[in-house]
Design a protein around this motif. Structure first.
Motif, PDB file in Angstrom:
ATOM      1  N   ILE A  90       0.853  -1.201   0.000  1.00 41.02           N
ATOM      2  CA  ILE A  90       0.000   0.000   0.000  1.00 41.02           C
ATOM      3  C   ILE A  90       0.884   1.245   0.000  1.00 41.02           C
ATOM      4  O   ILE A  90       1.906   1.290   0.681  1.00 41.02           O
ATOM      5  CB  ILE A  90      -0.918   0.030   1.252  1.00 41.02           C
ATOM      6  N   CYS A  91       0.474   2.228  -0.750  1.00 41.65           N
ATOM      7  CA  CYS A  91       1.159   3.527  -0.732  1.00 41.65           C
ATOM      8  C   CYS A  91       0.101   4.595  -0.459  1.00 41.65           C
ATOM      9  O   CYS A  91      -0.873   4.701  -1.208  1.00 41.65           O
ATOM     10  CB  CYS A  91       1.834   3.763  -2.083  1.00 41.65           C
ATOM     11  N   GLY A 113      -5.623   9.598  -0.344  1.00 40.76           N
ATOM     12  CA  GLY A 113      -5.868   8.463  -1.237  1.00 40.76           C
ATOM     13  C   GLY A 113      -4.778   7.433  -1.042  1.00 40.76           C
ATOM     14  O   GLY A 113      -3.840   7.651  -0.257  1.00 40.76           O
ATOM     15  N   TYR A 114      -4.896   6.296  -1.730  1.00 41.01           N
ATOM     16  CA  TYR A 114      -3.837   5.288  -1.613  1.00 41.01           C
ATOM     17  C   TYR A 114      -3.845   4.398  -2.842  1.00 41.01           C
ATOM     18  O   TYR A 114      -4.833   4.324  -3.582  1.00 41.01           O
ATOM     19  CB  TYR A 114      -3.982   4.452  -0.329  1.00 41.01           C
ATOM     20  N   PRO A 135       4.166  -5.324  -3.739  1.00 41.99           N
ATOM     21  CA  PRO A 135       5.031  -4.584  -2.808  1.00 41.99           C
ATOM     22  C   PRO A 135       6.206  -3.864  -3.482  1.00 41.99           C
ATOM     23  O   PRO A 135       6.576  -2.765  -3.075  1.00 41.99           O
ATOM     24  CB  PRO A 135       5.527  -5.673  -1.847  1.00 41.99           C
ATOM     25  N   GLU A 136       6.762  -4.451  -4.535  1.00 41.02           N
ATOM     26  CA  GLU A 136       7.880  -3.765  -5.219  1.00 41.02           C
ATOM     27  C   GLU A 136       7.416  -2.470  -5.880  1.00 41.02           C
ATOM     28  O   GLU A 136       8.119  -1.465  -5.866  1.00 41.02           O
ATOM     29  CB  GLU A 136       8.466  -4.674  -6.310  1.00 41.02           C
ATOM     30  N   MET A 137       6.239  -2.533  -6.459  1.00 38.01           N
ATOM     31  CA  MET A 137       5.680  -1.340  -7.107  1.00 38.01           C
ATOM     32  C   MET A 137       5.329  -0.291  -6.052  1.00 38.01           C
ATOM     33  O   MET A 137       5.612   0.911  -6.221  1.00 38.01           O
ATOM     34  CB  MET A 137       4.425  -1.748  -7.900  1.00 38.01           C
ATOM     35  N   ALA A 138       4.696  -0.729  -4.951  1.00 39.48           N
ATOM     36  CA  ALA A 138       4.327   0.218  -3.888  1.00 39.48           C
ATOM     37  C   ALA A 138       5.587   0.888  -3.334  1.00 39.48           C
ATOM     38  O   ALA A 138       5.592   2.101  -3.069  1.00 39.48           O
ATOM     39  CB  ALA A 138       3.552  -0.506  -2.790  1.00 39.48           C
ATOM     40  N   ALA A 139       6.665   0.115  -3.191  1.00 41.56           N
ATOM     41  CA  ALA A 139       7.924   0.682  -2.687  1.00 41.56           C
ATOM     42  C   ALA A 139       8.488   1.695  -3.685  1.00 41.56           C
ATOM     43  O   ALA A 139       8.988   2.757  -3.300  1.00 41.56           O
ATOM     44  CB  ALA A 139       8.938  -0.435  -2.429  1.00 41.56           C
ATOM     45  N   ALA A 140       8.384   1.375  -4.966  1.00 42.94           N
ATOM     46  CA  ALA A 140       8.887   2.299  -5.995  1.00 42.94           C
ATOM     47  C   ALA A 140       8.095   3.605  -5.951  1.00 42.94           C
ATOM     48  O   ALA A 140       8.660   4.697  -6.094  1.00 42.94           O
ATOM     49  CB  ALA A 140       8.779   1.653  -7.374  1.00 42.94           C
ATOM     50  N   ARG A 197       6.528   4.849  -3.259  1.00 37.91           N
ATOM     51  CA  ARG A 197       6.911   5.565  -2.023  1.00 37.91           C
ATOM     52  C   ARG A 197       8.258   6.259  -2.192  1.00 37.91           C
ATOM     53  O   ARG A 197       8.490   7.335  -1.653  1.00 37.91           O
ATOM     54  CB  ARG A 197       6.954   4.587  -0.839  1.00 37.91           C
ATOM     55  N   SER A 198       9.147   5.633  -2.964  1.00 36.73           N
ATOM     56  CA  SER A 198      10.493   6.212  -3.121  1.00 36.73           C
ATOM     57  C   SER A 198      10.464   7.529  -3.899  1.00 36.73           C
ATOM     58  O   SER A 198      11.426   8.278  -3.888  1.00 36.73           O
ATOM     59  CB  SER A 198      11.418   5.206  -3.811  1.00 36.73           C
ATOM     60  N   LYS A 199       9.358   7.787  -4.600  1.00 30.44           N
ATOM     61  CA  LYS A 199       9.260   9.026  -5.375  1.00 30.44           C
ATOM     62  C   LYS A 199       8.479  10.115  -4.624  1.00 30.44           C
ATOM     63  O   LYS A 199       8.265  11.204  -5.145  1.00 30.44           O
ATOM     64  CB  LYS A 199       8.538   8.763  -6.715  1.00 30.44           C
TER      65      LYS A 199
END
Ligand SMILES: Cc1ncc(COP(=O)(O)O)c(C=O)c1O
Length: 364
Positions: free
Chosen positions: A78-79, A227-228, A233-238, A240-242
């Motif tokens: 989740i992001c 929103g979210y 998880p790899e995509m959500a982390a990517a 969050r990193s932006k």
């Protein structure tokens, strides 16, 4: 045209145009829960006000934990963002697509944001026969020829869903072609759970699928922004990193927590009210000669009878303090389409009365 920033809900522009105060309009141009925020929201936010002297949790941990529980997904997938709009921006930053596909008519930010982030945008178009859905084969081709595709579910402005089997077909095509498939579920909470067509329960099968959710519409907090996204998880982390650290403020986080703990009663009351009021509006609008698309969300797309255009109706109603969303600028729709929000009975009756009066030739 009131959509000077490309969207409905712009009561400031309406105030300048029609000489009323922003709070004096009955606004059908933004699609916000007519029940207002859940019980306890305003008290909860008031109690949280002293917290503004602190930074918000950059890890959004309390809200993430509630979201993960609600959707039975892991927190890592989740992001949380400053509205669904920020989630879309984070997806574009994470994927950096050269070619984005959209299915018109649709929410204009898919295209606007994609261009802002340097992508080329191409589109397929829905047809009136399919209530402005596009043929699934056409969307499959779009998926095959894009790096990323946006699809509204239910779509804005027509309010219709694609069936889950069609979504599966599209998700499978996305996996085959390595295309990211963004399904915007900003309005799905307004649909009864058993009628929602969503890939959420089977998301693990589709690492290229990203679901976008908004909390601003259902929980009536568009001014706070929340929103979210739900994804691999790899995509959500990517994503969050932006994200700019602290982009989600402390009151928005608190509002999200309050919303998810508000209880089922508020949610089922909202869904029931929307279904009943949408039917009331639909019946009345059809009686007036409007062609109403059978949407399932908290808004209706309608084509006005001749000689009315979106512009003349928006102007005539605006002078009477009623705002509707012109859809004349949506590719794939004509100049006589407008969208109206489904509100409570008192407000909906005002819309019907005012439309009847302007169409009957009475001047405001
Ligand atoms: C289809 C759709 N998706 C997303 C959004 C943006 O939602 P948010 O307010 O959470 O940024 C909107 C806003 O109107 C919308 O219509």
């Amino acid at each position: 045209m009131l959509e000077v920033y490309g969207h409905g809900g712009d009561v400031e522009s309406a105030a300048l145009r029609f000489g009323l105060k922003p709070g004096q309009f009955t606004d059908f141009s933004a699609n916000i829960n007519p029940l207002g925020p859940p019980p306890g929201m305003l008290e909860g936010l008031r109690a949280a006000l002293p917290e503004i002297i602190r930074y918000p949790d950059p890890g959004h941990r309390a809200l993430l934990s509630l979201l993960a529980e609600r959707h039975s997904v892991q927190q890592a997938g989740i992001c949380v963002g400053n509205g669904a709009a920020e989630i879309m921006a984070l997806i574009l930053l994470a994927v950096a697509p050269s070619k984005v596909g959209v299915v018109q008519p649709c929410f204009s930010e898919y295209e606007t944001l994609s261009r802002q982030f340097g992508a080329e945008v191409h589109a397929v178009c829905g047809t009136a026969e399919l209530d402005y859905r596009a043929e699934p084969e056409q969307i499959v081709k779009l998926v095959a020829s894009s790096d990323l595709v946006f699809l509204g579910q239910p779509n804005n402005p027509n309010g219709v869903q694609y069936g889950v089997r069609q979504l599966r077909q599209l998700a499978e095509a996305a996996e085959r072609h390595g295309t990211y498939f963004v399904i915007d579920e900003a309005f799905i909470d307004f649909i009864p759970p058993e009628q929602r067509q969503s890939l959420l329960p089977e998301l693990e099968r589709y690492p290229h699928v990203i679901l976008v959710r908004s909390m601003t519409k259902f929980y009536a907090i568009p001014g706070l922004r929340l929103g979210y996204g739900i994804a691999h998880p790899e995509m959500a982390a990517a994503m969050r990193s932006k994200q700019v650290t602290w982009s989600v403020n402390i009151l928005a986080l608190r509002a999200g927590e309050i919303s998810l703990q508000a209880g089922e009663e508020y949610e089922s009351a909202t869904i029931a009210a929307i279904a009943a009021e949408r039917e009331y509006l639909r019946t009345e609008l059809v009686c007036m000669g409007c062609e109403v698309t059978p949407g399932e969300a908290n808004y209706l797309l309608l084509r006005l009878p001749e000689p009315w255009t979106a512009g003349t109706m928006q102007e005539a109603l605006g002078r009477r303090g009623v705002l509707v969303r012109s859809c004349a600028m949506y590719p794939g729709l004509g100049g006589s389409h407008i969208r109206v929000a489904v509100k409570d009975r008192a407000a909906n009756a005002i819309l019907i009365r005012e439309m009847e009066q302007v169409m009957g030739g009475e001047q405001g």
